[in-house]
Design an enzyme around this catalytic site. Sequence first.
Site, PDB file in Angstrom:
ATOM      1  N   CYS A 148      13.366  11.519   7.676  1.00 28.83           N
ATOM      2  CA  CYS A 148      13.203  11.024   9.054  1.00 28.83           C
ATOM      3  C   CYS A 148      14.506  11.154   9.841  1.00 28.83           C
ATOM      4  O   CYS A 148      14.488  11.296  11.051  1.00 28.83           O
ATOM      5  CB  CYS A 148      12.762   9.574   9.016  1.00 28.83           C
ATOM      6  SG  CYS A 148      13.848   8.573   7.983  1.00 28.83           S
ATOM      7  N   GLU A 198       9.055  16.672  15.797  1.00 32.34           N
ATOM      8  CA  GLU A 198       9.509  16.512  14.418  1.00 32.34           C
ATOM      9  C   GLU A 198       8.752  17.498  13.537  1.00 32.34           C
ATOM     10  O   GLU A 198       7.524  17.462  13.474  1.00 32.34           O
ATOM     11  CB  GLU A 198       9.241  15.075  13.938  1.00 32.34           C
ATOM     12  CG  GLU A 198       9.729  14.845  12.529  1.00 32.34           C
ATOM     13  CD  GLU A 198       9.437  13.431  12.018  1.00 32.34           C
ATOM     14  OE1 GLU A 198       8.268  13.013  12.056  1.00 32.34           O
ATOM     15  OE2 GLU A 198      10.388  12.754  11.591  1.00 32.34           O
ATOM     16  N   GLU A 241       9.329   1.856  11.026  1.00 38.32           N
ATOM     17  CA  GLU A 241      10.360   2.887  10.868  1.00 38.32           C
ATOM     18  C   GLU A 241       9.652   4.221  10.978  1.00 38.32           C
ATOM     19  O   GLU A 241       8.919   4.617  10.078  1.00 38.32           O
ATOM     20  CB  GLU A 241      11.030   2.754   9.488  1.00 38.32           C
ATOM     21  CG  GLU A 241      11.766   1.459   9.274  1.00 38.32           C
ATOM     22  CD  GLU A 241      13.021   1.348  10.112  1.00 38.32           C
ATOM     23  OE1 GLU A 241      13.374   2.297  10.847  1.00 38.32           O
ATOM     24  OE2 GLU A 241      13.668   0.292  10.045  1.00 38.32           O
ATOM     25  N   LYS A 285       0.885  -1.176   0.000  1.00 40.90           N
ATOM     26  CA  LYS A 285       0.000   0.000   0.000  1.00 40.90           C
ATOM     27  C   LYS A 285       0.917   1.219   0.000  1.00 40.90           C
ATOM     28  O   LYS A 285       1.407   1.653   1.035  1.00 40.90           O
ATOM     29  CB  LYS A 285      -0.900   0.009   1.242  1.00 40.90           C
ATOM     30  CG  LYS A 285      -2.149   0.790   1.044  1.00 40.90           C
ATOM     31  CD  LYS A 285      -2.365   2.116   1.626  1.00 40.90           C
ATOM     32  CE  LYS A 285      -1.535   3.052   2.311  1.00 40.90           C
ATOM     33  NZ  LYS A 285      -1.446   4.374   1.640  1.00 40.90           N
TER      34      LYS A 285
END
Length: 472
Positions: A278, A378, A244, A169
């Site tokens: 990331c 973040e 992750e 997906k």
Amino acid sequence: MKTIDKIYINGAFVTPHGQEMFDLINPATNQLIGQVRLGDETDAQLAIASAKEAFKTFSLSSKETRIQYLQQLYDALYKRIDDLTAATIEEYGAPVSRAKASTEMALDAFLHAQEVLADFEFERTAGRSRVRMEPLGVVGIITPWNANANFICGKLATAISAGCTAVIKPSEMSALQTQIVLEAFHEAGLPAGIYNVVNGLGNVVGAELTRHPDVAKISFTGSTAVGKTIARGAVDTMKRVTLELGGKSPNIILDDADFTKAIPMAVAAGFMNNGQACIAGTRLLVPETRLDEAKALLKEAVANAKVGDPADDSTVIGPMVSVKQYERVQSYIQSGIEQGAEVLAGGPGHPEGLEAGNFVKPTVFANVTPDMKIAREEIFGPVISVLTYKTEEEAIAMANDTTYGLAAYVSGTNEERARKVAEQIVAGRVMVNSLQHDPMAPFGGFKQSGIGREYGTFGLEEYVEPKTIIRG
Ligand code: NAD
């Protein structure tokens, strides 16, 4: 204007049961460039059934067969390098150099997987028993928009190495990239059902993969918030998960560092992939005694980071992927100002002349304190927060003062000292005087940056399950 109205199930492009159309927007112009028809739960179920059927034979395949399939996928995708790079620029806004590197990583995944597979031991002994490392089953692969093709290729290459089949997906915002990868994969001519691809929304197709009893594992890259939702959902059927997730990676500049090298490298670490990485090094920890020097070099390095059209070779920072992401970054810049940080470079709004796209001013905040939002959360945009420390111990404590633990950076002239500092940082990957990737070494997060590791032998271990056979 491109229309992607097929998904891929059981070796064929098919029209999805789902009917919703999703707009694909060029982030540099905010013009509509295409539409993708989204699959739904029914499509996910058909794809899972196809992968389940294919697993019966593929799980028994030899190493040689899997290596051959990986090579076929590599060869087929190799022919589409230019198309994939162009789609990454148009659809995601990656500058040319980044888009090229990203395509290369996607391709290399199939070569590295072959290398790992060749040496992997599926048959081991423990005590007086035989231990067989068996493929887990059907893997649900869910990818983010910031390196969609990379994650599809990396995760699928590992699944194939293990003997698992997959339902992918991809990010719904990356359908042009997915389509090119998929056309190449189809061309590669693997047996039907080994991989299936369903474009769709996370809370529809992703949720179905997470809940379905015939999916043995979810391999997910994306935000920590969605990672937690997947982990909660996966536990009902005891799925294995590799997650992750996000990061707020510290970059410690030691007091003996060569600032003329370390500061430009720190800016590159903070702004990589338009700041939408990331592993971006977004918390810059600078010794108090050398702050003025750092500030001058930071200003210079930011001035050299050209923002603009991602298709222009000289561009370093392209647009944010969407208006939503632009606004998110703006709200963090605003919060930095409101909480009293000093705007050393950049600031709110679009850079002049770039109002049509989702461009932000690459921003560096000084005088940031550890309690500020811009030091803790973040941002996922080109925003660096500079904090100061007095002693090495304080720098390490500040680096570890985060709920994340994905990556970290250390710069210093004394290699031995820098290495010792690196050893004390709680993060899955610490880069010392370097921004280099190592595709054979484990990658993943401590703490809320995730569960599990990808790449190399460590990555492959996560797609197999040990079975002990004891003889009497
Ligand atoms: P996201 O979490 O919003 O979406 C990622 C994927 O999950 C998409 O395909 C989305 O459709 C799907 N999804 C959304 N809701 C879901 C649900 N309820 N169930 C199942 N799937 C669902 O992330 P994003 O905005 O696409 O990407 C940015 C985030 O990804 C950042 O937080 C970044 O740090 C993280 N990221 C991590 C890594 C890493 O390797 N650790 C790499 C790249 C990006």
